[in-house]
Design a protein around this motif. Sequence first.
Motif, PDB file in Angstrom:
ATOM      1  N   SER A  36       0.835  -1.199   0.000  1.00  0.00           N
ATOM      2  CA  SER A  36       0.000   0.000   0.000  1.00  0.00           C
ATOM      3  C   SER A  36       0.872   1.253   0.000  1.00  0.00           C
ATOM      4  CB  SER A  36      -0.922  -0.008   1.220  1.00  0.00           C
ATOM      5  OG  SER A  36      -1.712   1.153   1.267  1.00  0.00           O
ATOM      6  N   ALA A  37       1.951   1.236   0.797  1.00  0.00           N
ATOM      7  CA  ALA A  37       2.864   2.381   0.852  1.00  0.00           C
ATOM      8  C   ALA A  37       3.574   2.581  -0.479  1.00  0.00           C
ATOM      9  CB  ALA A  37       3.883   2.173   1.972  1.00  0.00           C
ATOM     10  N   ILE A  38       3.982   1.483  -1.107  1.00  0.00           N
ATOM     11  CA  ILE A  38       4.647   1.577  -2.408  1.00  0.00           C
ATOM     12  C   ILE A  38       3.682   2.136  -3.452  1.00  0.00           C
ATOM     13  CG2 ILE A  38       5.648   0.239  -4.306  1.00  0.00           C
ATOM     14  CD1 ILE A  38       6.844  -1.621  -2.204  1.00  0.00           C
ATOM     15  N   ARG A  39       2.452   1.679  -3.369  1.00  0.00           N
ATOM     16  CA  ARG A  39       1.424   2.154  -4.301  1.00  0.00           C
ATOM     17  C   ARG A  39       1.255   3.673  -4.181  1.00  0.00           C
ATOM     18  NH1 ARG A  39      -1.293   0.979  -9.005  1.00  0.00           N
ATOM     19  NH2 ARG A  39      -3.334   1.946  -8.957  1.00  0.00           N
ATOM     20  N   ARG A  40       1.198   4.189  -2.950  1.00  0.00           N
ATOM     21  CA  ARG A  40       1.061   5.630  -2.753  1.00  0.00           C
ATOM     22  C   ARG A  40       2.311   6.367  -3.221  1.00  0.00           C
ATOM     23  NH1 ARG A  40      -0.666   3.709   2.035  1.00  0.00           N
ATOM     24  NH2 ARG A  40       1.186   4.443   3.109  1.00  0.00           N
ATOM     25  N   GLU A  46       4.256  12.294  -9.664  1.00  0.00           N
ATOM     26  CA  GLU A  46       4.190  13.524 -10.459  1.00  0.00           C
ATOM     27  C   GLU A  46       3.912  14.743  -9.585  1.00  0.00           C
ATOM     28  OE1 GLU A  46       1.559  13.192 -13.748  1.00  0.00           O
ATOM     29  OE2 GLU A  46       2.680  11.558 -14.695  1.00  0.00           O
ATOM     30  N   LYS A  47       2.994  14.595  -8.628  1.00  0.00           N
ATOM     31  CA  LYS A  47       2.665  15.705  -7.737  1.00  0.00           C
ATOM     32  C   LYS A  47       3.892  16.139  -6.943  1.00  0.00           C
ATOM     33  CE  LYS A  47       0.713  14.704  -3.849  1.00  0.00           C
ATOM     34  NZ  LYS A  47      -0.260  14.233  -2.830  1.00  0.00           N
ATOM     35  N   ASN A  48       4.626  15.174  -6.406  1.00  0.00           N
ATOM     36  CA  ASN A  48       5.790  15.495  -5.586  1.00  0.00           C
ATOM     37  C   ASN A  48       6.943  16.047  -6.418  1.00  0.00           C
ATOM     38  OD1 ASN A  48       4.651  14.751  -3.108  1.00  0.00           O
ATOM     39  ND2 ASN A  48       5.130  12.596  -3.448  1.00  0.00           N
ATOM     40  N   ARG A  49       7.158  15.464  -7.594  1.00  0.00           N
ATOM     41  CA  ARG A  49       8.204  15.974  -8.486  1.00  0.00           C
ATOM     42  C   ARG A  49       7.930  17.430  -8.842  1.00  0.00           C
ATOM     43  NH1 ARG A  49       7.215  14.151 -14.259  1.00  0.00           N
ATOM     44  NH2 ARG A  49       5.577  15.663 -13.807  1.00  0.00           N
TER      45      ARG A  49
END
Length: 206
Positions: A36-40, A46-49
């Motif tokens: 689940s963490a990897i999925r997030r 893109e948002k974080n980049r």
Amino acid sequence: MYWGKDMDRNLTWLTEAGLDIKSGIDYTGGADKYISAIRRFYSNYEKNRDKVIEYYSAKDYESYMITVHALKSNAKMIGAMDLSKAFENLENAAREKNGSILEAKTDQVLFSYKELIDKLKPVEQFGEVQAVDEISGQVARQTADKLLEALDDFDDDLSKELACKLSGYPFRLTQKDMLKRAIEYVDDFMYDEAADIIREISVTIE
């Protein structure tokens, strides 16, 4: 989510992607929470980049530092230790307002970030993964609001119950540690201190 006997085999590709699976599972609390963490981590790329690029271009060192700090924690949580360290170096440079290091390293770290994201593409086949005791962002926000009310009423039992429920939200490592401290404050009847922490971590719920 049920993994069955093929769980280890299903996660082998993550080692090939460069992740420390054992550390990731230890940090997240189980294979389902790990995926689940990897999925997030994958879906928020893109948002974080874009945030990193925006704050770097604007020379907004404070916002840049906060963003790469979160990425450092998120990378560590999934076992991407080298990338976590790289984000930590950017965080330290931003804290010191060292523009030359940021200029030299930002693109390089973002390239490594993209490389890992490309390797994590197979996580799409798992679809939306949620652990049995994991709660959604909406439920977490509602729980946090109820918890603040319980703390304001000095309701010890209800505060502990709601804090336990809130721990089911997949917070980053920093927020997890803060929530543990808030629970300790409740145990010591330090309700105002606990409430301050809950307000702080609530803004990180997505």
